[in-house]
Design an enzyme around this catalytic site. Structure first.
Site, short mmCIF file in Angstrom:
data_model
loop_
_atom_site.label_atom_id
_atom_site.label_comp_id
_atom_site.label_asym_id
_atom_site.label_seq_id
_atom_site.Cartn_x
_atom_site.Cartn_y
_atom_site.Cartn_z
N GLU A 198 76.61 93.86 28.23
CA GLU A 198 77.88 93.23 28.56
C GLU A 198 78.01 91.88 27.86
O GLU A 198 77.05 91.11 27.83
CB GLU A 198 78.00 93.01 30.08
CG GLU A 198 79.41 92.58 30.48
CD GLU A 198 79.56 92.39 31.99
OE1 GLU A 198 80.65 92.65 32.50
OE2 GLU A 198 78.59 91.97 32.63
N GLU B 18 74.86 91.29 42.45
CA GLU B 18 74.69 92.46 41.57
C GLU B 18 74.88 93.77 42.33
O GLU B 18 75.40 94.74 41.78
CB GLU B 18 73.32 92.41 40.89
CG GLU B 18 73.06 91.15 40.07
CD GLU B 18 74.16 90.84 39.09
OE1 GLU B 18 74.49 89.65 38.93
OE2 GLU B 18 74.70 91.78 38.48
#
Length: 1029
Positions: A307, A477
């Site tokens: 990412e 997360e």
């Protein structure tokens, strides 16, 4: 994403586009502009482009040119977009048949009447020729014009204009001219085979992409970066596979295959690409890392960080979030390693070479490429089964004993999210992996979450503050497994749908499941941090409607506005909606869009459909589609309270944005009932001004109860005086968060120029009786910012007076702190802040700070940084700390020692740490932003660090991509305390000369704004500070 480790650590330790249309809440803003060319209605305006010339565009960021092509972005989409840039480029690449020299408009020479024309006739003739030539040129450049003998009355409806294409690396024309990929092809499945060599630090791979054709096309365009394609084959349906040529356009990291005949809608095709590459030496893509084991031997590993746009560095792919697909991964390894990927391992095969090939199950869910992950390392794990999911925490073998807290936390939170969202985590396993060399705090890869060691590993005997950090990152997360992985934003302009939600849920889940961690104060500090960022003109809307296309623009979306403001807006919305409606709306949103991509409007629609009477969209668009936030000014006459809103904008040129309006859920309490949640009343302010009626007996009003709203309140001189008197009379008349809110607001208003610094000090007079963490840490944080500005300006007399002022107001509280073990996390936070300031501002206290603990067997975890930083001011003790840093295995302690080492005021030590951090090794390069931030607080460090950044900029951006969060942090740390014209010009000159190496970053504009505002604050307050302090 990348949840930054620094971002999780709390506010009081932190040093932390184009503008949208005005009148954002007026209906006209959401209608098309009058000059929009709607090509869906007027087919003669432009010739139609081929469908594969249409690129994916989020519905929330419509372009001004509409109706081109037939791109089926989703099943409900009937309004298709193309790029205005593509059209603009096509104007200049016309067919040679349109050469003006062959135009039928060339005039024929008239019969010659005389052999010597007069001067007058010459002038007239020249004039006519110029006029005709000008008309011909004007007609030539008119769009949609086909030249005929009759002129230009015929629309160019049959012959499309040819786009202008760039050149590939081999000199041939590259068949695509947009940075976004065409929508003509959709990948269905990737079959990935990779063979990394951890000796040569290279890898080879084969990517087999099964895809379907959505629109007739002669090209397939996808992403590839730093990969050498060695062979490519293509197969249509059951036809024979044929070798094809691959073209590459490196500036946009794209490759393409062109075909003579159209690929037809509905065809199923397979593209196979063999390639080779080096393992990356930075922190993205498929990169190599190393660490030393307990024997001192060097161990190597390979891990991934994709990412936002680095999957293309590991395998050729359609590297945009909306191109979801399934993945099957195979990795070849040496026997001494293990491999991990998103899915459980299916089988292992021994190859003739002696190497082992691990094959993983195919993903049972569609995934965006940035969520793919794989690791080759020598790690060990502990595991637990939670709700039919095998949860594991991996680390290097030497740190296995530090993984238990993370496993306990992840197990509890996985059960919480499964229950709360009514959707079970969809994979059979969930790995949490601590990687020794990892830039981000963590990364939410589906089924394989990667962390820095300092963000995952902690000893069972560590302080609650250390565990609070670990819990924060794990909660963030895990929330991504639903918000980001299960439901993904369509494009990066709506990144807040991932990061804002993950940030909101990390605090909400922990406050529910781990109340002993006292996350309420941290979340309050996060909201204050977001307000500070969003008060600048360089801020951006949460949902960006302007272009976010280049890698730098995408990287810059990972900032405080996306994370913290996004979370703050969700909190405000949750506290505004009727009980239960927020949860019901989110469950509907997740259930409806699971496995697919969304835009912000999809969220508002889901929340509106579960029974909310007023449209959530009408309210929230005013918060997400324009940058900034409102200032609510309160004036009272008897029982009539007038509320006025305006844009709270810190500006050095006194610019105002009175046209910006918000739908503000204004909450308030009064003197008769002010602390309990049941006291809260709500009033929606939609217009510029509104009147609220209260009883004449009400003595005072406190707005923005518990600071759950994203706005600042100004009470006027009389209102502030009344609230200050109330606090001096009874400090508990307001909640601690409301007291912190008043302190934050009055400092912000002072920076805006609406209140004098004398009024700020008047409010702080009450704080001599304050004992709660939230208001005290906010007051000390604000005073420290003022102190550092004065210190950097070498206003030594004022610096000395500031120390006296701080000690006079808070010295008694500092002296009363206990240096023993403290169970309360909130009290630990307060104690560490108070004693750190005591050791900095009182030289006599420094001796006490060190020798009070030098003979202590165990220094409390929350005081380690205070003690270490005090020791680091001595050359001899600094060397001792350096030895301790090299030998300690406790990651939280190691980071505190590093911060202490960086706090030194010795120039030689400062230069050595910076150089060592940039090189990597003893001090890992991933820690360089933390080192720079710490050094910038000190007087000796801030100028040396700025010089270091200037001299090493090119090397720094090799390590950290332009626009990334580490670069944003470095720029802010090194410039935010400048306040002179000399420094302003120096910073401006340095960055303006960088060109494409960083000159256009939003963080640069923020830095320049901040310096100007610091100048303005100094000019406005220095004279009065000399009198008042």
């Amino acid at each position: 994403m990348p949840c930054s480790a620094d971002r999780q650590s709390g506010c009081f330790h932190s040093n932390t586009r184009a503008s949208l249309p005005r009148n954002m809440i007026e209906n006209s803003m959401f209608e098309e502009e009058p000059d929009v060319v709607d090509l869906a209605k007027d087919s003669t305006a432009f010739p139609a482009l081929e469908p594969d010339e249409v690129v994916y565009e989020p519905r929330s960021s419509r372009l001004l040119v509409r109706g081109l092509g037939e791109n089926d972005l989703d099943d409900e989409e009937e309004d298709y977009e193309s790029s205005a840039r593509l059209l603009g480029m096509s104007f200049i690449n016309r067919s040679s048949t349109h050469n003006p020299s062959s135009s039928p408009y060339n005039r024929q020479a008239p019969p010659r009447l005389c052999s010597c024309p007069s001067a007058r006739m010459l002038v007239v003739g020249v004039f006519i020729l110029v006029l005709v030539a000008s008309m011909a040129m004007a007609l030539y450049f008119l769009p949609g014009c086909t030249f005929t003998k009759a002129g230009c009355g015929k629309a160019n409806s049959s012959t499309p204009m040819e786009p202008s294409y760039p050149n590939s690396t081999n000199g041939e024309l590259f068949p695509w001219n947009e940075i976004r990929l065409p929508a003509s092809v959709r990948p269905v499945n990737y079959d990935l085979s990779l063979t990394p060599n951890l000796t040569s630090m290279t890898f080879t791979g084969r990517t087999v992409i099964n895809m379907t054709i959505l629109h007739d096309t002669k090209r397939i365009v996808l992403h590839s970066s730093e990969l050498i394609i060695t062979k490519a084959t293509f197969q249509v349906g059951e036809d024979k596979s044929v070798e094809v040529k691959v073209l590459e356009y490196k500036p946009w990291q794209q490759i393409a295959v062109s075909f003579l005949e159209d690929l037809k809608v509905g065809q199923v095709c397979v593209l196979t690409l063999d390639y080779a590459a080096n393992l990356s030496h930075t922190y993205d893509g498929f990169y190599n890392s190393s660490y030393n084991d307990k024997t001192g031997a060097k161990r190597v590993l390979a891990a991934t960080q994709f990412e936002p746009q680095a999957a293309r560095k590991a395998f050729p792919c359609f590297d945009e979030p909306a191109f979801k697909a399934t993945f099957l991964v195979r990795i070849t390894r040496e026997p001494g390693y293990i491999t991990l990927s998103n899915m459980p391992q299916a089988k292992t095969t021994t190859l003739p070479s002696g190497l082992l090939e691990d094959e993983f199950e195919q993903t049972g869910v569609n995934m965006s490429t940035y969520l793919v992950a794989f690791i080759v390392a020598n790690f060990t794990s502990i595991t637990r089964n939670v709700s039919n999911t095998l949860v594991s925490v991996y680390s290097v073998p030497e740190k296995k004993e530090h993984t238990h807290y993370a496993l306990d936390t992840a197990s509890t939170l996985l059960h919480f999210y499964n229950t709360f969202f009514h959707i079970d985590y969809p994979l059979r396993k969930l790995d949490l992996v601590a990687i020794p060399d990892f830039l981000a705090g963590a990364m939410e890869n589906w089924g394989l979450i990667t962390f820095r060691e300092t963000s995952l590993l902690v000893g069972n005997q560590s302080s609650p503050l250390d565990k609070q950090l670990i819990a924060n990152v794990v909660a963030h997360e895990l929330a991504h497994q639903w918000f980001g992985n299960l439901v993904t934003m369509r494009w990066w302009n709506d990144l807040w749908l991932n990061e804002g939600f993950a940030t909101y849920w990390q605090y909400t889940s922990l406050m529910t499941e781990f109340p002993q961690l006292d996350l309420g104060n941290v979340f309050l500090g996060v909201r204050f941090k977001a307000l500070a960022k969003d008060s600048l003109n360089s801020s951006h809307p949460v949902s960006v409607s302007s272009q976010v296309t280049t890698p730098e623009q995408v990287s810059e979306m990972f900032d405080s506005v996306t994370y913290e403001k996004g979370a703050s807006l969700l909190l405000m919305l949750k506290t505004t909606l009727p009980d239960g409606q927020f949860r019901k709306g989110l469950i509907k949103y997740l259930d409806k869009y699971r496995g697919s991509n969304t835009v912000t409007e999809d969220l508002w629609n889901s929340l509106t459909q579960v029974g909310v009477q007023e449209s959530v969209s009408d309210m929230m668009r005013t918060w997400t589609l324009q940058n900034g936030f409102p200032l609510v000014t309160v004036s009272r006459k008897g029982g009539h309270v007038t509320l006025t809103q305006e844009h709270f904008l810190l500006s050095a040129d006194n610019a105002t944005h009175t046209s910006n309006l918000w739908h503000i859920p204004v909450t308030y309490v009064n003197d008769s009932c002010s602390s309990a949640p049941s006291c809260r009343q709500i009033f929606t302010l939609r217009n510029k001004t509104a009147t609220l009626n209260v009883s004449d007996s009400v003595k005072w009003l406190k707005f923005n109860y518990m600071n759950t709203g994203f706005y600042i309140v100004h009470y006027g001189d009389e209102g502030w005086a009344t609230l200050i008197d109330a606090l001096k009379t009874d400090i508990n008349t307001l909640t601690p968060h409301d007291r912190a809110s008043l302190i934050h607001n009055i400092f912000a208003l002072s920076r805006l120029g609406r209140v004098s610094f004398r009024q700020v000090l008047n409010l702080l007079d009450y704080a001599t009786n304050e004992t709660e963490t939230a208001p005290l840490t906010e007051a000390l944080s604000q005073l420290s910012s003022v102190y550092r500005l004065l210190d950097k300006r070498q206003e030594q007399r004022l610096v000395a007076r500031m120390k006296v002022y701080i000690w006079g107001h808070f010295g008694q509280l500092m002296d009363s702190q206990d240096w023993g073990e403290e169970e309360s996390v909130s009290k630990q936070e307060l104690r560490s802040v108070l004693l750190e300031m005591a050791c900095i501002y009182n030289k006599e206290y420094i001796y006490f700070c060190w020798f009070k603990n030098i003979y202590t067997f165990k220094i409390p975890g929350d005081l380690q940084r205070v003690v270490f930083s005090t020791a680091a001011q001595s050359d001899l003790r600094w060397l001792s700390l350096m030895e301790a840093y090299s030998s300690t295995t406790y990651d939280s302690e190691k980071r505190k020692i590093l911060q202490a080492l960086a706090s030194t005021q010795d120039p030689q030590s400062i230069v050595w740490i910076l150089s060592t951090g940039l090189e990597g090794g003893i001090i890992q390069t991933q820690e360089l932003p933390l080192v720079i931030s710490t050094m910038s607080d000190g007087f000796a460090g801030h100028l040396l660090v700025w010089d270091f950044v200037k001299e090493n900029w090119d090397r720094i951006i090799e390590k950290f991509p332009v626009g990334s969060y580490p670069i944003q942090s470095i720029i802010k740390s090194t410039t935010s305390q400048f306040s002179t014209q000399t420094h302003l010009e120096e910073v401006q000159g340095f960055f303006s000369n960088l060109k494409e190496r960083g000159s256009q970053m939003r963080s640069v504009q923020e830095a320049l704004e901040t310096i100007r505002l610091n100048q303005l604050w100094m000019d406005r307050n220095l004279p009065t500070l000399r009198i008042w302090l």
